[in-house]
Motif scaffolding. Structure first.
Motif, PDB file in Angstrom:
ATOM      1  N   GLY A  53      -0.383  17.437 -29.894  1.00  0.00           N
ATOM      2  CA  GLY A  53      -1.127  18.541 -30.515  1.00  0.00           C
ATOM      3  C   GLY A  53      -2.607  18.300 -30.629  1.00  0.00           C
ATOM      4  O   GLY A  53      -3.316  18.108 -29.654  1.00  0.00           O
ATOM      5  N   GLY A  54      -3.119  18.300 -31.867  1.00  0.00           N
ATOM      6  CA  GLY A  54      -4.536  18.075 -32.118  1.00  0.00           C
ATOM      7  C   GLY A  54      -5.345  19.350 -32.153  1.00  0.00           C
ATOM      8  O   GLY A  54      -4.812  20.457 -32.194  1.00  0.00           O
ATOM      9  N   GLY A  55      -6.669  19.184 -32.154  1.00  0.00           N
ATOM     10  CA  GLY A  55      -7.583  20.318 -32.225  1.00  0.00           C
ATOM     11  C   GLY A  55      -8.952  19.856 -32.676  1.00  0.00           C
ATOM     12  O   GLY A  55      -9.322  18.695 -32.480  1.00  0.00           O
ATOM     13  N   GLY A  56      -9.711  20.730 -33.301  1.00  0.00           N
ATOM     14  CA  GLY A  56     -11.041  20.396 -33.785  1.00  0.00           C
ATOM     15  C   GLY A  56     -10.987  19.756 -35.164  1.00  0.00           C
ATOM     16  O   GLY A  56      -9.958  19.777 -35.840  1.00  0.00           O
ATOM     17  N   SER A  57     -12.125  19.191 -35.587  1.00  0.00           N
ATOM     18  CA  SER A  57     -12.160  18.530 -36.899  1.00  0.00           C
ATOM     19  C   SER A  57     -12.071  19.533 -38.035  1.00  0.00           C
ATOM     20  O   SER A  57     -11.669  19.207 -39.135  1.00  0.00           O
ATOM     21  N   PHE A  58     -12.435  20.796 -37.757  1.00  0.00           N
ATOM     22  CA  PHE A  58     -12.248  21.848 -38.757  1.00  0.00           C
ATOM     23  C   PHE A  58     -11.175  22.798 -38.268  1.00  0.00           C
ATOM     24  O   PHE A  58     -11.190  23.238 -37.136  1.00  0.00           O
ATOM     25  N   SER A  59     -10.226  23.117 -39.135  1.00  0.00           N
ATOM     26  CA  SER A  59      -9.204  24.108 -38.798  1.00  0.00           C
ATOM     27  C   SER A  59      -8.755  24.793 -40.064  1.00  0.00           C
ATOM     28  O   SER A  59      -8.490  24.143 -41.069  1.00  0.00           O
ATOM     29  N   ALA A  60      -8.707  26.121 -40.018  1.00  0.00           N
ATOM     30  CA  ALA A  60      -8.149  26.878 -41.148  1.00  0.00           C
ATOM     31  C   ALA A  60      -6.642  26.895 -40.977  1.00  0.00           C
ATOM     32  O   ALA A  60      -6.004  27.933 -40.998  1.00  0.00           O
ATOM     33  N   GLY A  61      -6.083  25.720 -40.756  1.00  0.00           N
ATOM     34  CA  GLY A  61      -4.674  25.622 -40.379  1.00  0.00           C
ATOM     35  C   GLY A  61      -3.756  25.457 -41.559  1.00  0.00           C
ATOM     36  O   GLY A  61      -4.147  25.360 -42.701  1.00  0.00           O
ATOM     37  N   GLY A  62      -2.501  25.412 -41.260  1.00  0.00           N
ATOM     38  CA  GLY A  62      -1.444  25.233 -42.241  1.00  0.00           C
ATOM     39  C   GLY A  62      -0.172  25.000 -41.476  1.00  0.00           C
ATOM     40  O   GLY A  62      -0.218  24.597 -40.322  1.00  0.00           O
TER      41      GLY A  62
ATOM     42  N   MET B 267      -1.137  20.898 -37.836  1.00  0.00           N
ATOM     43  CA  MET B 267      -1.777  19.939 -38.735  1.00  0.00           C
ATOM     44  C   MET B 267      -0.938  18.675 -38.930  1.00  0.00           C
ATOM     45  O   MET B 267      -1.418  17.688 -39.473  1.00  0.00           O
ATOM     46  N   PHE B 268       0.342  18.699 -38.503  1.00  0.00           N
ATOM     47  CA  PHE B 268       1.186  17.521 -38.630  1.00  0.00           C
ATOM     48  C   PHE B 268       1.435  16.865 -37.267  1.00  0.00           C
ATOM     49  O   PHE B 268       2.327  16.040 -37.136  1.00  0.00           O
ATOM     50  N   THR B 269       0.635  17.220 -36.273  1.00  0.00           N
ATOM     51  CA  THR B 269       0.770  16.585 -34.966  1.00  0.00           C
ATOM     52  C   THR B 269       0.092  15.221 -35.011  1.00  0.00           C
ATOM     53  O   THR B 269      -0.716  14.930 -35.893  1.00  0.00           O
ATOM     54  N   ARG B 270       0.416  14.376 -34.035  1.00  0.00           N
ATOM     55  CA  ARG B 270      -0.076  12.988 -34.054  1.00  0.00           C
ATOM     56  C   ARG B 270      -1.600  12.895 -34.008  1.00  0.00           C
ATOM     57  O   ARG B 270      -2.190  12.034 -34.665  1.00  0.00           O
TER      58      ARG B 270
END
Length: 519
Positions: A339-348, A353-356
């Motif tokens: 997974g992953g992404g950017g250092s900022f995420s309006a995630g939930g 957000m629970f990816t390695r």
């Protein structure tokens, strides 16, 4: 709380008698409620007939092969509108014997003037009568012409698609406008704050040096003036043949689509003639590994009141497998798990957000701006990559963190994280396949590659069968390959390719130590 539970137990509207409302209830005006049943059929009203799926055949993709080799594929979907298009086995990977950039030109020239339509405006006005829109997308292995419109205008849409693909005028004025558009796009590509499209090109060039999917998807600047009508026709003559095409439709009857295909695509003479094909490239992708570096000042990429800081971007990839192999599903689960992404995420929940790469990288190393996993898959190869961004002074540490994550992929996989990745992959698959254009592309691409289509429930069953042992097996095999590396920005502290290769061959993923007498 107790009051709420009591409300739920007795029902929102108080006690209700079977086949009739409770006595004593009245309107605010004083009149009594009629004694109307909530559970029994209303007298004098016809019995409701509900829609029901009559067996699996309602969901199956139907495929018919015409006499000239053209495949016609359709999928039923409820609704007034349909999506219909031509998918052609042609892309930048087939340009080895031609000038690089032909597919990029064809993408930009799509839906311009044809034998029947005098201009792009005329095409758009024709589609407008049926509430339609059109689009063309060229990738490394496929070019796709698609139209979404009212299903009643199917004959007009198929006629238009046939004309656009087989009878384009390719006037000097249109080619000159395309040259201008491509130059602007290339300039814009180098100025974007998001370098992901550029890095994707670089990692493919590093992984498959000078062959098939490693060939440039974008037209090089030096080729924009060299590509003309004659060059385009020589390419189209070899690759725009019926046996390399699929006419796919979603939201229409199969028999109707086949009838339209016979009418507009059978026995049609293309504008470039129908001579014998002789230069068709059937090369199989050769994974080479390697590194592509571009030193670039990224300090002024995004100016303004809140400018993006100067970053160095690294992408490290290893060969995975083709989408035709059984290991494709475990690799898809692995990619979702990383997974992953950017250092900022309006995630939930459900946003990764629970990816390695979030838990092990972004949550632990605040100075990293991005860490994202990508999986590119083709009919004869695949590439699993991790893209990371950080300050130029911390490039070495960033590379080591990514190489360690690759090594950890082959370690223990927790049951909870595996189930989460599988559930997330199935969820994403099913949500995407609610969109008609996505179903169309899925139908077209699968039939183009395999002459058939795996249905969503079949893919979900395969995803459910993936075990932690499958993940370990495919990763162990992947780690034996040479890495592909793409680097963009200030590369002063970038480790050597040999050091990255050594780290990926080690047990802990650490880079070899470097000792300096002077700083």
């Amino acid at each position: 709380m107790a009051a709420a539970m009591a409300w739920l137990r007795r029902g929102a509207w108080g006690p209700v008698r079977r086949c009739g409302l409770a006595a004593g209830r009245s309107y605010s005006g004083g009149g009594a409620y009629p004694s109307v049943s909530l559970t029994c059929p209303l007298p004098g009203v016809p019995k409701a007939v509900f829609a029901a799926a009559e067996g699996r055949e309602r969901f199956e993709t139907r495929v018919t092969v015409l006499e000239n080799g053209l495949r016609v594929a359709s999928q039923k979907k409820f609704g007034q509108f349909c999506t219909v298009g031509l998918l052609i086995n042609s892309g930048s990977r087939h340009e080895a014997k031609y000038l690089s950039g032909i597919s990029h030109f064809l993408e930009k020239l799509a839906f311009s003037s044809t034998a029947q339509f005098g201009s792009k405006d005329e095409i758009l006005l024709t589609l407008e009568k049926h509430g339609g829109i059109c689009d063309c997308q060229a990738s490394r292995d496929t070019i796709m012409y698609a139209v979404s419109a009212d299903a009643k205008g199917l004959d007009t849409v198929v006629n238009l698609l046939a004309d656009v693909a087989l009878q384009p005028r390719l006037s000097d004025e249109e080619i000159e406008m395309t040259r201008t558009a491509i130059r602007f796009e290339l300039e814009d590509l180098n100025m974007r704050p998001d370098p992901e499209p550029l890095l994707t090109e670089m990692i493919h060039a590093a992984a498959y040096r000078d062959n098939t999917v490693g060939l440039n998807r974008f037209c090089p600047v030096e080729n924009t003036d060299k590509i003309d009508r004659e060059v385009l026709h020589s390419y189209l003559r070899n690759y725009y043949t019926p046996d390399r095409m699929v006419l796919a439709g979603v939201g229409i009857e199969h028999e109707q689509l086949v009838e339209c295909a016979r009418k507009h695509l059978l026995g049609v003479e293309p504008v470039w003639g129908s001579g014998q094909t002789k230069d068709v490239d059937r090369s199989v992708a050769q994974y080479t590994g390697g590194i592509v570096k571009v030193e670039k000042d990224m300090s002024d990429v995004s100016l303004g009141p809140t400018p993006i800081p100067e970053l160095t971007h690294i992408m490290i990839g290893l060969e995975s497998c083709s989408f035709l192999e059984e290991d494709f599903i475990p690799f898809a689960v692995l990619n979702m798990m990383m997974g992953g992404g950017g250092s900022f995420s309006a995630g939930g929940p459900g946003k990764g957000m629970f990816t390695r790469l979030y838990l092990n990288v972004l949550n632990r190393h605040h100075w990293m701006y991005n860490a994202t996993s990508y999986h590119h898959s083709y009919e004869d190869t695949g590439l699993l990559c991790i893209h990371a961004s950080a300050d130029p002074k911390q490039v070495r540490e960033m590379v080591e963190i990514i190489t360690r994550e690759f090594i950890l992929m082959a370690g223990a996989v927790g049951e909870v994280e595996l189930e989460r990745a599988k559930t997330q992959l199935k969820s994403m698959l099913m949500m995407n396949l609610e969109s008609r254009p996505v179903i169309f592309e899925d139908v077209g691409r699968q039939v183009l590659a395999t002459n058939t289509r795996k249905l969503p429930h079949e893919l979900c069953a395969l995803i459910s069968q993936v075990k932690s042992a499958d993940i370990k097996r495919v990763v162990t095999k992947m780690l034996h390959k040479k890495p592909a590396v793409a680097a963009l920005g200030d590369l002063t502290d970038l480790p050597t390719y040999e050091h990255i290769q050594t780290a990926l061959s080690s047990k802990d993923g650490r880079l070899p130590r470097m000792y300096r007498l002077f700083r």
